[in-house]
Design a protein around this motif. Sequence first.
Motif, PDB file in Angstrom:
ATOM      1  N   GLY A  77       0.850  -1.187   0.000  1.00 56.94           N
ATOM      2  CA  GLY A  77       0.000   0.000   0.000  1.00 56.94           C
ATOM      3  C   GLY A  77       0.884   1.234   0.000  1.00 56.94           C
ATOM      4  O   GLY A  77       1.980   1.225   0.557  1.00 56.94           O
ATOM      5  N   ASP A  78       0.409   2.294  -0.620  1.00 57.98           N
ATOM      6  CA  ASP A  78       1.211   3.521  -0.752  1.00 57.98           C
ATOM      7  C   ASP A  78       1.027   4.391   0.483  1.00 57.98           C
ATOM      8  O   ASP A  78      -0.032   4.983   0.672  1.00 57.98           O
ATOM      9  CB  ASP A  78       0.774   4.266  -2.017  1.00 57.98           C
ATOM     10  CG  ASP A  78       1.509   5.581  -2.182  1.00 57.98           C
ATOM     11  OD1 ASP A  78       2.615   5.723  -1.620  1.00 57.98           O
ATOM     12  OD2 ASP A  78       0.967   6.468  -2.860  1.00 57.98           O
ATOM     13  N   ILE A  79       2.073   4.481   1.313  1.00 61.71           N
ATOM     14  CA  ILE A  79       1.971   5.350   2.495  1.00 61.71           C
ATOM     15  C   ILE A  79       2.755   6.640   2.320  1.00 61.71           C
ATOM     16  O   ILE A  79       2.740   7.498   3.195  1.00 61.71           O
ATOM     17  CB  ILE A  79       2.443   4.650   3.789  1.00 61.71           C
ATOM     18  CG1 ILE A  79       3.887   4.159   3.659  1.00 61.71           C
ATOM     19  CG2 ILE A  79       1.503   3.517   4.169  1.00 61.71           C
ATOM     20  CD1 ILE A  79       4.497   3.732   4.981  1.00 61.71           C
ATOM     21  N   THR A  80       3.455   6.799   1.197  1.00 59.35           N
ATOM     22  CA  THR A  80       4.219   8.038   0.985  1.00 59.35           C
ATOM     23  C   THR A  80       3.482   8.991   0.050  1.00 59.35           C
ATOM     24  O   THR A  80       3.923  10.119  -0.150  1.00 59.35           O
ATOM     25  CB  THR A  80       5.614   7.723   0.408  1.00 59.35           C
ATOM     26  OG1 THR A  80       5.463   7.049  -0.854  1.00 59.35           O
ATOM     27  CG2 THR A  80       6.413   6.843   1.345  1.00 59.35           C
ATOM     28  N   GLY A  81       2.376   8.545  -0.539  1.00 57.89           N
ATOM     29  CA  GLY A  81       1.543   9.441  -1.341  1.00 57.89           C
ATOM     30  C   GLY A  81       2.057   9.713  -2.738  1.00 57.89           C
ATOM     31  O   GLY A  81       1.601  10.655  -3.393  1.00 57.89           O
ATOM     32  N   ASP A  82       3.010   8.894  -3.217  1.00 58.00           N
ATOM     33  CA  ASP A  82       3.555   9.124  -4.564  1.00 58.00           C
ATOM     34  C   ASP A  82       2.972   8.158  -5.595  1.00 58.00           C
ATOM     35  O   ASP A  82       3.391   8.162  -6.755  1.00 58.00           O
ATOM     36  CB  ASP A  82       5.087   9.025  -4.547  1.00 58.00           C
ATOM     37  CG  ASP A  82       5.568   7.646  -4.122  1.00 58.00           C
ATOM     38  OD1 ASP A  82       4.739   6.802  -3.748  1.00 58.00           O
ATOM     39  OD2 ASP A  82       6.799   7.424  -4.171  1.00 58.00           O
ATOM     40  N   GLY A  83       2.031   7.323  -5.183  1.00 58.79           N
ATOM     41  CA  GLY A  83       1.416   6.398  -6.133  1.00 58.79           C
ATOM     42  C   GLY A  83       2.177   5.096  -6.312  1.00 58.79           C
ATOM     43  O   GLY A  83       1.739   4.242  -7.070  1.00 58.79           O
TER      44      GLY A  83
END
Length: 206
Positions: A77-83
């Motif tokens: 899952g993307d937890i850094t928000g960059d896709g």
Amino acid sequence: MSQPFNSSAQVPCLRDLDTENGEFWVSSPWNFPASGENLSAYERNGVFLNDRKGGFHDVSFASGADSPGDGRSAVSGDITGDGMPELFVRQAGGGALLVYRNRFPRVHSLQLSLRGTRSNSLGVGARIECRMGKRVIRRSLYPVVNFLSQLPAMVHLGLGDATRIDHLTIRWPSGEVQEFRDVPVDRHIRVREGEADYRTLRKHRH
Ligand SMILES: [Ca+2]
């Protein structure tokens, strides 16, 4: 053992152990993490890269995610928000939780959340089809993906070098079908069942 939910139960070893050859005994299965023993015999975790031609490349060592821990589940899952989704590995030995940041070359992507009105509220069970030229990606929205682990109820579509989605089709559990054309990428959108437009929740960080 007869009482698997009794965390204080102790089962005696049935015979002498050959400790020189690495045999061990943990008298309660609840004590494996604390005892430092490892049921997987320190076998390394594997990571395989889809070559999109029907095969996979073993990138276990190159990815850095080949932990010798006693892995129980893996989700992404993307937890850094960059896709770009990160990898989470839960282990019974060798570190309880490992998080691997995604440093693969950046590709385009779309995150899709659903809000059902006639269907269930999170759109669980919906089928999503994404067309870009001749390429088609099909996914279903099922947030439970692994042993004792769960992701947010959304679909993450990796789109490679595609900068637009020609057709995005959602088939809801109710039977309703929605279609959107020329959808921009690199963002998180939310579709409400039966509404003509989707909502952009967030654009991915660059
Ligand atoms: Ca990320």
